[in-house]
Scaffold this active site. Structure first.
Site, mmCIF file in Angstrom:
data_model
loop_
_atom_site.group_PDB
_atom_site.id
_atom_site.type_symbol
_atom_site.label_atom_id
_atom_site.label_comp_id
_atom_site.label_asym_id
_atom_site.label_seq_id
_atom_site.Cartn_x
_atom_site.Cartn_y
_atom_site.Cartn_z
ATOM 1 N N LYS A 90 25.717 -38.590 -49.202
ATOM 2 C CA LYS A 90 26.714 -38.232 -50.212
ATOM 3 C C LYS A 90 26.114 -38.049 -51.605
ATOM 4 O O LYS A 90 26.590 -37.235 -52.391
ATOM 5 C CB LYS A 90 27.813 -39.301 -50.261
ATOM 6 C CG LYS A 90 28.666 -39.375 -48.995
ATOM 7 C CD LYS A 90 29.503 -38.120 -48.786
ATOM 8 C CE LYS A 90 30.482 -38.264 -47.633
ATOM 9 N NZ LYS A 90 31.190 -36.995 -47.354
ATOM 10 N N GLU A 112 37.711 -38.805 -54.430
ATOM 11 C CA GLU A 112 38.417 -39.467 -53.341
ATOM 12 C C GLU A 112 37.356 -40.092 -52.447
ATOM 13 O O GLU A 112 36.207 -39.651 -52.446
ATOM 14 C CB GLU A 112 39.232 -38.443 -52.535
ATOM 15 C CG GLU A 112 38.462 -37.682 -51.443
ATOM 16 C CD GLU A 112 37.326 -36.798 -51.968
ATOM 17 O OE1 GLU A 112 37.376 -36.412 -53.145
ATOM 18 O OE2 GLU A 112 36.383 -36.507 -51.193
ATOM 19 N N SER A 379 23.343 -39.639 -40.987
ATOM 20 C CA SER A 379 23.947 -39.360 -42.290
ATOM 21 C C SER A 379 24.086 -40.576 -43.189
ATOM 22 O O SER A 379 24.080 -40.437 -44.408
ATOM 23 C CB SER A 379 25.308 -38.697 -42.100
ATOM 24 O OG SER A 379 26.111 -39.473 -41.237
#
Lengths: 394, 270
Positions: A90, A112, A379
């Protein structure tokens, strides 16, 4: 001739800008700022410098030999996005978008979050650039991911719990959009996935595309060939899009997106928008959605908060329709088993989201339906999920 | 096909110099029976246009009040068929113009052409999709412009002047100016800049300008009446419906309409 998504805002028929009129100038401003920034050597140099010295790129491409033995597939490589600063892919996006926000002169950031990884990565970038940060998070996710709530607060962000709807990522996104509509003049909304109105799906994909670029270069170096199969989990789909993009033109590389089947396809308790949904409009773009006959959005479910979303990025919808990528699904139980297995095999605790991709590789290996070499996008790391998974096994 | 009820109503309003009153109703909240009574009452007390809201699961342009009414309507089992049904019942008794107010996905799910045809058959006069801004989907926008319904569009305080002109020119029936940067919801006060901004829209708009978002009291309505051709009131009516039932909401609607009728129109409007 393929139309350019940068000018049309569309991937095939998907994407677009289905938003309240109030947001149109901000989206125009963002698209223009992004086009300028990516043509500005100083901006790119600063982004590269942060990628190397702050985020910790390039991340390793690690060959997982004990996983290979367990799955009956050789070789398997893990693209270690869990080793990025803050523990997931991210941050690739949030640092890039925070730089853009600074360039646009917007001092306030909203985001969010579902699993909390995007919230943590946003809060981190805001601390770094001294920006105000507000993160919206559904109360169900606040409960499941309490560790990340504390991390965000420690980083100086305000976490605003969202009580509406299903109290998960979808509702946090609604609330972030409402905040943006209200405070659009001084606020930038750092969307965490390849979703939302144009130009977000494009910007987030581009910032995440470093994953696939590195992985492609790395595997060519060690294997002397491209992977036969690239696998990534798909909620909104940012790690998958980041991984797929560099391989999209390599027709010999199979692109596999793993959706969350939750309690099973057909159970009404899944997050598998591409497998079970149909096209519709949510959060500013046209893509596949879980919805009822009247177009009301259906509640999604997954044990992994980061996959618990009833939509999917518009570029995935296009790759699905065109057949360039294949979207499979894995349920809660298999993901939980994969979550427990990788630490024992490789000394790596994966995020529950990532565990879906790992579980599919093992299942496909057992059925001999996967071609090697395989690259899996690891990830994120699973520290955030340890408490929740241990509670499930009680 | 179309009776142009909206155009005819605004023409009458212009003749008498009265700003229009446009109440918003979330269809099916708290039940369809309430909506039926509310619509009949609003028509009877002289509403100029009624905005009939299709409840949606994810109303991202709405504040807490309309989020609550939308969810309440869905929890009560309200379907798109129900919304069209209650409209058809109203049309049996009244010629009040009705605009369907909806997020795009319920239209999309039914097929936009099917939705528009069925809405027109049920007696709708206009359609106002909250999340279909100018240029977002030209093919779809053309279909709506060519449909029997008036395609009513929104202008925001953030919309630049050139785009204001474009939107106003492509809006049918009237154009809706959003009174503040934000989501729907009752507010204590209107913004000071509203008069200037609404005036600027009116100056370039070939169609009447309605103002909504935060218009909550008779005083607000009177103030909006001085700068716009109509005032839209939504959340305040929903709140009153919660507190005082249909009679309470109709009482507020009556006060709002009376306040607008007493609104001193600016001199250049004659």
């Amino acid at each position: 001739m393929t139309a350019n998504p940068a000018t049309t805002g569309r991937f095939g028929p998907y994407g677009g800008r289905y938003v309240p009129e109030t947001l149109i100038p901000a989206l125009d401003e963002l698209a223009a700022a992004y086009a300028e920034a990516t043509a500005d050597a100083a901006f790119l140099a600063e982004a590269d410098d942060l990628a190397s010295h702050y985020i910790g790129r390039p991340t390793p491409l690690y060959r997982a030999r004990r996983l290979e033995a367990a799955a009956g597939v050789t070789p398997i490589y893990l693209k270690r996005e869990d080793l990025n600063h803050t523990g997931a892919h991210k941050i690739n996006n949030t640092v890039g978008q925070a730089l853009l926000a600074r360039r646009m002169g917007k001092p306030r950031i909203i985001a969010e979050t579902g699993a909390g990884q995007h919230g943590v990565a946003t809060a981190t970038a805001c601390a770094l650039f001294d920006m105000e940060c507000v993160v919206y998070m559904g109360t169900e996710d606040v409960r499941r991911q309490s560790l990340n709530v504390y991390r965000m607060e420690l980083l100086g962000a305000e976490v605003r719990p969202v009580e509406s709807g299903t109290r998960t990522l979808k509702d946090a996104t609604n609330e972030a959009l409402r905040d943006w509509v209200t405070n659009v003049r001084d606020t930038h909304y750092i969307i965490g996935s390849v979703v939302g109105p144009h130009p977000f799906p494009l910007i987030v994909r581009d910032f995440q595309a470093v994953i696939g670029r590195e992985a492609r270069r790395q595997i060519l170096k060690v294997e002397g060939r491209l992977p036969a199969t690239v696998v990534a989990c798909v909620g909104g789909g940012s790690n998958a899009m980041g991984m797929f993009h560099a391989f999209a033109a390599d027709d010999e590389v199979a692109l596999i997106g793993v959706e969350a089947a939750g309690e099973g396809l057909g159970s009404g308790r899944s997050s598998a928008s591409l497998n079970e949904g149909r096209p519709g409009v949510l959060h500013g773009s046209l893509s596949y959605l879980l919805q009822d006959a009247d177009g009301q959005i259906a509640p999604a479910h997954s044990v992994a908060a980061g996959l618990d979303y009833p939509g999917v990025g518009p570029e995935h919808a296009h790759l699905h329709d065109s057949g360039r990528a294949r979207y499979v699904s894995v349920g809660d139980g298999a993901a939980e088993r994969a979550f427990r297995k990788l630490p024992a095999l490789e000394g790596i605790i994966p995020a529950l989201e990532t565990a879906h991709a790992l579980a599919w590789v093992e299942e496909a290996g057992r059925r001999r339906e996967i071609e090697a070499p395989v690259v899996i996008c690891l990830s994120g790391r699973g520290d955030k999920d340890v408490v929740h998974v241990s509670s499930l096994s009680q | 096909m179309s009776h142009d009820r909206i155009g005819a109503r605004f023409a009458e309003l212009a003749v008498v110099g009265r700003p229009g009153f446009i109440p918003y109703v979330t269809a099916g909240y708290p039940t369809l029976d309430h909506t039926r009574d509310l619509l009949a009452g609003l028509a009877e007390l002289g509403s100029d246009v009624i905005e009939l809201g299709v409840p949606f699961s994810d109303p991202m342009a709405d504040g807490p009040t309309i989020q609550r009414s939308s969810q309440g309507a869905l929890d009560a089992g309200t379907t798109v068929d129900d919304v069209l049904g209650v409209l058809a019942e109203l049309r049996g008794a009244s010629e009040v113009p009705v605009v369907i107010f909806s997020y795009l996905n319920p239209l999309y799910a039914r097929g936009v052409e099917t939705f528009v045809r069925e809405a027109a058959e049920a007696g709708a006069d206009g359609i106002l999709p909250t999340d279909l801004p100018l240029g977002a989907d030209p093919a779809l926008e053309t279909r709506l412009l060519e449909s029997p319904l008036d395609f009513v569009r929104l202008i925001a305080p953030t919309t630049d002047p050139a785009r204001v002109r474009q939107i106003a020119r492509s809006s049918q029936g009237f154009v809706y100016f959003i009174a503040r940067t934000g989501v729907t919801g009752a507010r204590a006060a209107l913004r000071n800049e509203l008069a200037r901004e609404a005036g600027a829209v009116r100056e370039v708009s070939p169609v009447p300008v309605a103002v909504g978002f935060g218009v909550s009291t008779p005083e607000h309505a009177r103030a909006v009446g001085t700068v716009a051709d109509a005032a839209v009131v939504g959340s305040a009516l929903v709140n009153r419906l919660d507190e005082g039932g249909v009679d309470g909401a109709l009482a507020l609607a009556g006060e709002l309409r009376a306040a607008l009728a007493a609104s001193p129109r600016s001199a250049e409007d004659g």
